[in-house]
Write an enzyme that holds these catalytic residues in place. Structure first.
Site, short mmCIF file in Angstrom:
data_model
loop_
_atom_site.label_atom_id
_atom_site.label_comp_id
_atom_site.label_asym_id
_atom_site.label_seq_id
_atom_site.Cartn_x
_atom_site.Cartn_y
_atom_site.Cartn_z
N LYS A 63 0.80 -1.22 0.00
CA LYS A 63 0.00 0.00 0.00
C LYS A 63 0.84 1.28 0.00
O LYS A 63 0.29 2.38 -0.09
CB LYS A 63 -0.93 0.00 1.22
N GLY A 84 -4.25 -14.70 -4.13
CA GLY A 84 -5.32 -15.38 -3.41
C GLY A 84 -6.14 -14.47 -2.53
O GLY A 84 -6.64 -14.89 -1.48
N ARG A 86 -9.36 -11.65 -1.67
CA ARG A 86 -10.78 -11.54 -2.00
C ARG A 86 -10.95 -10.74 -3.28
O ARG A 86 -10.11 -9.89 -3.62
CB ARG A 86 -11.55 -10.85 -0.87
N ARG A 92 -7.87 -2.74 -6.26
CA ARG A 92 -7.67 -1.54 -5.42
C ARG A 92 -6.20 -1.22 -5.26
O ARG A 92 -5.84 -0.05 -5.02
CB ARG A 92 -8.34 -1.74 -4.05
N HIS A 127 -13.27 -20.76 4.92
CA HIS A 127 -12.12 -21.63 5.01
C HIS A 127 -12.43 -22.96 4.34
O HIS A 127 -13.58 -23.24 3.98
CB HIS A 127 -11.69 -21.84 6.47
N ASP A 128 -11.40 -23.78 4.21
CA ASP A 128 -11.49 -25.09 3.56
C ASP A 128 -12.74 -25.85 3.97
O ASP A 128 -13.46 -26.39 3.13
CB ASP A 128 -10.23 -25.88 3.94
N ASN A 130 -15.62 -24.82 5.08
CA ASN A 130 -16.84 -24.23 4.54
C ASN A 130 -17.01 -24.52 3.06
O ASN A 130 -18.11 -24.81 2.59
CB ASN A 130 -16.82 -22.71 4.75
N TYR A 131 -15.91 -24.47 2.33
CA TYR A 131 -15.99 -24.72 0.89
C TYR A 131 -16.38 -26.17 0.61
O TYR A 131 -17.22 -26.44 -0.25
CB TYR A 131 -14.65 -24.39 0.23
N ASP A 157 -8.45 -26.99 0.12
CA ASP A 157 -7.35 -26.08 -0.21
C ASP A 157 -6.38 -26.69 -1.22
O ASP A 157 -5.99 -26.03 -2.19
CB ASP A 157 -6.58 -25.73 1.07
#
Length: 376
Positions: A63, A84, A86, A92, A127-128, A130-131, A157
């Site tokens: 930044k 990797g 979001r 941005r 995370h893994d 959830n996917y 992952d």
């Protein structure tokens, strides 16, 4: 001999999970991978691991003013970019695919996320676990009488993420060599795990797969395909699926109970599993190995991570190597003419000055970056 990806230049924006693993795979195969690390506190190398092997590393504040212009110089000469974050983060920072591809039309821009670049969940954290949950794969894992068992991140992952990303990147690089045009590779773990579950969707559609856990051939339901406890508290795995392998198993274990003859009678599976549980408790794991390992029964001891490198099969194939006192898996798969090779594990930011100088920055430029806190 150099690896098959020698000459391929990759810029990796540091992350966790699938992105670094994918970059490791490319580096193992000979790609020149430069990792862009965030500035870290404390001594250099505090967070480096075996997955970070084979890279050069530039630690810089993304930044800070002017940094994006410096990194674009690096990207201009790259064949592949891996990030990797979001969706929207790279844009941005001024490093999104539109900017990068406009400057370097042959660039393959790899984007690794859990949910993908689009869709209702695209901007949500996850995370893994959830996917895998969203794909249906997690629902199929574990015991029938309790909640699904969280798998290691091998499923999401690494399998559905890193390896799918690596496949997509190599596909796009091969195409770019013909067309002269790069493209974006949108690698989502939910996409990858869903694809990996194709066989189970086929089984469900054809009535060969039950949604009930521990009711199927490959989920622990079949007594001849699963893991058992031995007399010493250690475990073995049995995978005698094919009839000829199953018959050999019965023969070697001297099982003459007629109930075992009807292998595919699912109504009998729970009772047969109980009988096998009693049988395997009669010997230690080593004793079962002496009887069954190396036969066509489809048998192997269940080893932990500390035991696995010492097994004779792994030792014979040199499947594990050691770096800085850490034992870790060797590169795979094996290529006969251009074999892979594991590179050294660099400390975070170890090559910062070298890379900046190669990009044309002089001592005054580098001093200004250091004064602004962009580098250390």
């Amino acid at each position: 001999m150099p690896g098959p990806l020698r000459g391929l230049k990759v810029v990796e924006f540091a992350g966790i999970g699938p992105g670094p693993f994918c970059a490791m795979m490319l580096a193992d195969m000979g790609a020149e991978v430069t990792r862009i690390d965030r500035l870290v506190t404390g001594p250099l190398g505090g967070g480096d691991s075996v997955v970070d092997r084979g890279r050069r590393t530039l630690a810089i504040d993304l930044k800070a003013p002017g940094v994006s212009d410096i990194l674009l110089r690096l990207i201009d000469a790259a064949d592949v970019l891996i990030e990797g974050n979001r969706p929207g983060v790279m844009e941005r920072l001024g490093l999104g695919p539109e900017v990068c591809l406009a400057r370097n039309p042959r660039l393959v821009y790899g984007r690794m996320t859990g949910w993908g670049q689009t869709g209702p969940l695209a901007s949500s954290a996850g995370h893994d676990l959830n996917y895998a949950a969203l794909t249906g794969a997690l629902h199929a894992m574990g015991h029938a009488d309790r909640a699904p068992t969280p798998p290691l991140h091998l499923v999401g992952d690494l399998g559905g993420g890193a390896m799918m990303l690596a496949f997509g990147l190599v596909c796009a690089v091969l195409e770019a060599q013909k067309s002269g045009q790069g493209q974006v590779v949108d690698a989502a773990i939910t996409d990858g795990v869903s694809l990996m579950a194709s066989t189970y969707h086929d089984g469900l559609a054809n009535g060969k797969w039950s949604l009930q856990r521990e009711a199927n051939m490959l989920d622990g339901g079949a007594p001849f395909y699963g893991c058992y406890t031995c007399a010493d508290g250690k475990y073995i795995s049995l995978g005698a699926l094919e009839p000829q392998f199953y018959r050999l198993f019965l023969q070697l274990c001297e099982i003459d109970d007629p109930a075992f003859l009807d292998q595919w009678n699912k109504q009998q599976w729970p009772a047969l599993r109980v009988k096998l549980e009693v049988l395997f408790l009669t010997r230690t794991r080593d004793q079962w190995c002496e009887l069954l390992e190396g036969t066509d029964v489809c048998f192997a001891p269940v080893l932990d991570f500390s035991e696995a490198p010492r097994h004779p099969h792994h030792q014979a194939r040199s499947n594990f190597i050691e770096s800085n006192g850490v034992v870790h898996p060797a590169p795979a798969p094996r290529l006969s003419r251009t074999p892979a090779q594991a590179g050294p594990i660099a400390k975070t930011g170890e090559h910062t000055l070298e890379i900046l100088q190669q990009l044309g920055l002089n001592e005054a430029d580098i001093a200004a970056l250091r004064q602004r806190g962009a580098i250390r």
